[in-house]
Design a protein around this motif. Structure first.
Motif, PDB file in Angstrom:
ATOM      1  N   SER A 155       0.809  -1.221   0.000  1.00  0.00           N
ATOM      2  CA  SER A 155       0.000   0.000   0.000  1.00  0.00           C
ATOM      3  C   SER A 155       0.839   1.267   0.000  1.00  0.00           C
ATOM      4  O   SER A 155       0.335   2.355  -0.298  1.00  0.00           O
ATOM      5  CB  SER A 155      -0.934   0.004   1.222  1.00  0.00           C
ATOM      6  OG  SER A 155      -0.186   0.022   2.423  1.00  0.00           O
ATOM      7  N   VAL A 156       2.132   1.180   0.327  1.00  0.00           N
ATOM      8  CA  VAL A 156       2.984   2.378   0.348  1.00  0.00           C
ATOM      9  C   VAL A 156       4.101   2.298  -0.694  1.00  0.00           C
ATOM     10  O   VAL A 156       4.973   3.148  -0.747  1.00  0.00           O
ATOM     11  CB  VAL A 156       3.600   2.599   1.748  1.00  0.00           C
ATOM     12  CG1 VAL A 156       2.515   2.731   2.787  1.00  0.00           C
ATOM     13  CG2 VAL A 156       4.563   1.475   2.129  1.00  0.00           C
ATOM     14  N   ALA A 157       4.051   1.281  -1.556  1.00  0.00           N
ATOM     15  CA  ALA A 157       5.131   1.067  -2.522  1.00  0.00           C
ATOM     16  C   ALA A 157       5.144   2.150  -3.592  1.00  0.00           C
ATOM     17  O   ALA A 157       4.103   2.644  -4.016  1.00  0.00           O
ATOM     18  CB  ALA A 157       4.969  -0.301  -3.177  1.00  0.00           C
ATOM     19  N   GLY A 158       6.355   2.490  -4.051  1.00  0.00           N
ATOM     20  CA  GLY A 158       6.477   3.400  -5.176  1.00  0.00           C
ATOM     21  C   GLY A 158       5.985   2.770  -6.459  1.00  0.00           C
ATOM     22  O   GLY A 158       5.533   3.452  -7.374  1.00  0.00           O
ATOM     23  N   GLY A 159       6.086   1.447  -6.550  1.00  0.00           N
ATOM     24  CA  GLY A 159       5.562   0.735  -7.703  1.00  0.00           C
ATOM     25  C   GLY A 159       6.351   0.948  -8.984  1.00  0.00           C
ATOM     26  O   GLY A 159       5.823   0.800 -10.084  1.00  0.00           O
ATOM     27  N   ILE A 217       7.684  -2.707   4.897  1.00  0.00           N
ATOM     28  CA  ILE A 217       8.758  -3.700   4.933  1.00  0.00           C
ATOM     29  C   ILE A 217       8.657  -4.560   3.683  1.00  0.00           C
ATOM     30  O   ILE A 217       7.665  -5.266   3.478  1.00  0.00           O
ATOM     31  CB  ILE A 217       8.689  -4.576   6.199  1.00  0.00           C
ATOM     32  CG1 ILE A 217       8.716  -3.702   7.449  1.00  0.00           C
ATOM     33  CG2 ILE A 217       9.854  -5.561   6.213  1.00  0.00           C
ATOM     34  CD1 ILE A 217       8.584  -4.485   8.746  1.00  0.00           C
ATOM     35  N   ARG A 218       9.670  -4.485   2.850  1.00  0.00           N
ATOM     36  CA  ARG A 218       9.676  -5.219   1.589  1.00  0.00           C
ATOM     37  C   ARG A 218      10.021  -6.691   1.834  1.00  0.00           C
ATOM     38  O   ARG A 218      10.965  -6.993   2.564  1.00  0.00           O
ATOM     39  CB  ARG A 218      10.718  -4.636   0.634  1.00  0.00           C
ATOM     40  CG  ARG A 218      10.639  -3.137   0.410  1.00  0.00           C
ATOM     41  CD  ARG A 218      11.811  -2.692  -0.438  1.00  0.00           C
ATOM     42  NE  ARG A 218      11.874  -1.256  -0.665  1.00  0.00           N
ATOM     43  CZ  ARG A 218      12.581  -0.405   0.075  1.00  0.00           C
ATOM     44  NH1 ARG A 218      13.281  -0.868   1.111  1.00  0.00           N
ATOM     45  NH2 ARG A 218      12.596   0.884  -0.199  1.00  0.00           N
ATOM     46  N   PRO A 219       9.319  -7.612   1.167  1.00  0.00           N
ATOM     47  CA  PRO A 219       9.644  -9.049   1.311  1.00  0.00           C
ATOM     48  C   PRO A 219      10.773  -9.441   0.367  1.00  0.00           C
ATOM     49  O   PRO A 219      10.621 -10.278  -0.521  1.00  0.00           O
ATOM     50  CB  PRO A 219       8.329  -9.726   0.933  1.00  0.00           C
ATOM     51  CG  PRO A 219       7.719  -8.803  -0.083  1.00  0.00           C
ATOM     52  CD  PRO A 219       8.098  -7.400   0.358  1.00  0.00           C
ATOM     53  N   THR A 220      11.924  -8.832   0.554  1.00  0.00           N
ATOM     54  CA  THR A 220      13.058  -9.108  -0.320  1.00  0.00           C
ATOM     55  C   THR A 220      13.746 -10.418   0.076  1.00  0.00           C
ATOM     56  O   THR A 220      13.586 -10.910   1.193  1.00  0.00           O
ATOM     57  CB  THR A 220      14.081  -7.956  -0.271  1.00  0.00           C
ATOM     58  OG1 THR A 220      14.369  -7.635   1.098  1.00  0.00           O
ATOM     59  CG2 THR A 220      13.528  -6.710  -0.934  1.00  0.00           C
ATOM     60  N   THR A 221      14.535 -10.951  -0.855  1.00  0.00           N
ATOM     61  CA  THR A 221      15.190 -12.242  -0.642  1.00  0.00           C
ATOM     62  C   THR A 221      16.699 -12.091  -0.815  1.00  0.00           C
ATOM     63  O   THR A 221      17.171 -11.155  -1.456  1.00  0.00           O
ATOM     64  CB  THR A 221      14.662 -13.281  -1.643  1.00  0.00           C
ATOM     65  OG1 THR A 221      15.023 -12.873  -2.974  1.00  0.00           O
ATOM     66  CG2 THR A 221      13.153 -13.397  -1.567  1.00  0.00           C
ATOM     67  N   LYS A 222      17.427 -13.016  -0.255  1.00  0.00           N
ATOM     68  CA  LYS A 222      18.892 -12.916  -0.294  1.00  0.00           C
ATOM     69  C   LYS A 222      19.443 -13.012  -1.710  1.00  0.00           C
ATOM     70  O   LYS A 222      20.424 -12.351  -2.052  1.00  0.00           O
ATOM     71  CB  LYS A 222      19.510 -13.999   0.609  1.00  0.00           C
ATOM     72  CG  LYS A 222      19.281 -13.772   2.100  1.00  0.00           C
ATOM     73  CD  LYS A 222      19.995 -14.813   2.922  1.00  0.00           C
ATOM     74  CE  LYS A 222      19.755 -14.611   4.418  1.00  0.00           C
ATOM     75  NZ  LYS A 222      20.293 -13.333   4.913  1.00  0.00           N
ATOM     76  N   ASP A 223      18.829 -13.833  -2.536  1.00  0.00           N
ATOM     77  CA  ASP A 223      19.316 -13.982  -3.906  1.00  0.00           C
ATOM     78  C   ASP A 223      18.508 -13.162  -4.909  1.00  0.00           C
ATOM     79  O   ASP A 223      18.687 -13.314  -6.119  1.00  0.00           O
ATOM     80  CB  ASP A 223      19.346 -15.453  -4.318  1.00  0.00           C
ATOM     81  CG  ASP A 223      17.969 -16.119  -4.264  1.00  0.00           C
ATOM     82  OD1 ASP A 223      16.980 -15.425  -3.960  1.00  0.00           O
ATOM     83  OD2 ASP A 223      17.886 -17.328  -4.536  1.00  0.00           O
ATOM     84  N   ASN A 244       5.722 -15.583  -3.163  1.00  0.00           N
ATOM     85  CA  ASN A 244       6.188 -14.479  -2.335  1.00  0.00           C
ATOM     86  C   ASN A 244       7.595 -14.071  -2.784  1.00  0.00           C
ATOM     87  O   ASN A 244       8.130 -14.569  -3.758  1.00  0.00           O
ATOM     88  CB  ASN A 244       6.195 -14.929  -0.861  1.00  0.00           C
ATOM     89  CG  ASN A 244       6.089 -13.772   0.105  1.00  0.00           C
ATOM     90  OD1 ASN A 244       6.534 -12.668  -0.165  1.00  0.00           O
ATOM     91  ND2 ASN A 244       5.494 -14.035   1.260  1.00  0.00           N
ATOM     92  N   GLY A 245       8.184 -13.126  -2.036  1.00  0.00           N
ATOM     93  CA  GLY A 245       9.564 -12.750  -2.255  1.00  0.00           C
ATOM     94  C   GLY A 245       9.806 -11.950  -3.519  1.00  0.00           C
ATOM     95  O   GLY A 245      10.918 -11.961  -4.058  1.00  0.00           O
ATOM     96  N   LEU A 246       8.800 -11.232  -3.999  1.00  0.00           N
ATOM     97  CA  LEU A 246       8.974 -10.457  -5.229  1.00  0.00           C
ATOM     98  C   LEU A 246       9.753  -9.168  -4.988  1.00  0.00           C
ATOM     99  O   LEU A 246      10.288  -8.580  -5.929  1.00  0.00           O
ATOM    100  CB  LEU A 246       7.609 -10.141  -5.843  1.00  0.00           C
ATOM    101  CG  LEU A 246       6.730 -11.361  -6.142  1.00  0.00           C
ATOM    102  CD1 LEU A 246       5.422 -10.919  -6.791  1.00  0.00           C
ATOM    103  CD2 LEU A 246       7.435 -12.368  -7.021  1.00  0.00           C
ATOM    104  N   GLY A 247       9.805  -8.719  -3.743  1.00  0.00           N
ATOM    105  CA  GLY A 247      10.681  -7.615  -3.352  1.00  0.00           C
ATOM    106  C   GLY A 247      10.397  -6.308  -4.051  1.00  0.00           C
ATOM    107  O   GLY A 247       9.252  -5.964  -4.359  1.00  0.00           O
ATOM    108  N   THR A 248      11.457  -5.559  -4.348  1.00  0.00           N
ATOM    109  CA  THR A 248      11.317  -4.209  -4.899  1.00  0.00           C
ATOM    110  C   THR A 248      10.816  -4.219  -6.340  1.00  0.00           C
ATOM    111  O   THR A 248      10.357  -3.190  -6.835  1.00  0.00           O
ATOM    112  CB  THR A 248      12.666  -3.477  -4.857  1.00  0.00           C
ATOM    113  OG1 THR A 248      13.639  -4.237  -5.582  1.00  0.00           O
ATOM    114  CG2 THR A 248      13.149  -3.305  -3.424  1.00  0.00           C
TER     115      THR A 248
END
Length: 354
Positions: A42-46, A288-294, A312-316
């Motif tokens: 809801s707050v993402a720049g998209g 909080i972005r659901p970012t992943t290590k790889d 999940n894990g689509l991140g930025t």
């Protein structure tokens, strides 16, 4: 007892697009969404951008996912009679001579002509931006108004009776070999699309998320008329007449949903280096972005529960990745299509223990 094909948990970008595609495939779907929780969507720049970073890295699978996302979002806009997909392109003014030479060298080395072109200094071209050294102009870039899109999705799901504003109670969730049971519901499968909250999910808390807090600002900027995203490490998106979003920060060591004074000062100071117009900050948001290590998605089924899945894990890059990988997930679920190894959570099965 209500019988379904799928329960989907979470109505962010990932959950919404996957649920939509399953519904279009005539599957019976019910979305559980806890509306009391804050969300990063809801707050993402998209922003979607095929060339990113200080080394002009080409976005993973850009030649495939960018045409795919364009077709998906433009079709979705027509169906929803809305306007949330903005192909505005992106301009990166050179910050200094060293950066200019660095980027010019990279454009000579890499074949990025389909996406990049050099812009010579032109004060009249971006009159509100310092660009005495020129910059890089990126095509196929833009932004999605994520909040508006998700609102449209919610109305669509509610209208079709596919939405339930409820937090999933894991103590009520029963998993057997043949089906999923939850209260008065029986489903063939359950898919978790919870974003950051999957780190607290008892079925998937072993997956190595690398979540990052991000903050953005909403500002009043009278006279700002640049449609392109302006990016010099920090970015400006023109939302409407006299209104812009500034962003964004990356914080890994303080994962909460509270805006901070330090981020306000950092973003403001960075934006002020290249924005020549006065502005007034009207609000500040954190997620909080659901970012992943790889930096790759988490898709697939649980190691021991064949009817429990994660998307999940689509991140930025969520707005870019979600349409294409939701289609891949649909194929995986319905036709046994093989997921690409870079996205399949099988790559982390060794981390799971009973």
């Amino acid at each position: 007892m209500k019988n379904l094909d799928y329960i989907i948990v979470g109505q962010g970008i990932a959950g919404s697009i996957l649920a939509y595609k399953l519904m279009k495939a005539n599957k019976k779907v019910l979305i559980f969404n806890d509306e009391t929780l804050p969300t990063s969507s809801s707050v993402a720049g998209g922003i979607f951008n095929p060339i990113t970073g200080k080394n002009l890295d080409k976005t993973w699978l850009a030649d495939t996912i960018f045409p795919f996302q364009r077709e998906f979002y433009t079709s979705l806009e027509k169906e929803f009679k809305s306007n949330f997909f903005h192909e505005t392109n992106l301009f990166r003014p050179f910050a200094n001579e060293q950066q200019r030479k660095h980027f010019l060298r990279l454009t000579d080395e890499y074949d990025l002509g389909n996406y990049l072109r050099i812009v010579q200094p032109n004060p009249s071209l971006f009159s509100a931006i310092n660009n005495e050294l020129g910059g890089l102009y990126t095509t196929s870039a833009g932004w999605v108004d994520v909040s508006l899109m998700l609102s449209n999705f919610k109305v669509f799901f509610q209208t079709n009776e596919n939405y339930q504003a409820e937090k999933l109670d894991f103590s009520e969730l029963k998993i057997s070999e043949s089906h999923i049971s939850y209260k008065n519901i029986q489903a063939k499968r359950i898919i978790f699309c919870e974003g950051y909250y999957s780190t607290q999910n008892p079925y998937f808390n072993w997956i190595p998320f690398n979540p990052a807090k991000g903050e953005t600002l909403i500002a009043k900027v009278e006279g700002y008329s640049i449609n392109e995203i302006i990016n010099q490490g920090f970015w400006i998106i023109r939302l409407s007449e006299g209104k812009c979003r500034f962003g964004s920060t990356y914080i890994w060591d303080r994962l909460d949903w509270e805006p901070t004074e330090s981020s306000l000062e950092l973003i403001s100071s960075k934006i002020s280096k290249f924005l020549t117009l006065p502005y007034q900050i009207t609000s500040q948001e954190a997620g909080i972005r659901p970012t992943t290590k790889d930096r790759r998605p988490f898709m697939g089924n649980h190691p021991t529960h064949h009817n429990v899945y994660i998307f999940n894990g689509l991140g930025t890059k969520g707005v870019s990745l979600a349409p294409y990988f939701a289609e891949e997930m649909l194929g995986f679920l319905e036709t046994n299509k093989v997921l690409i190894p870079e996205a399949n959570i099988e790559r982390f099965y060794s981390l799971y223990s009973l």
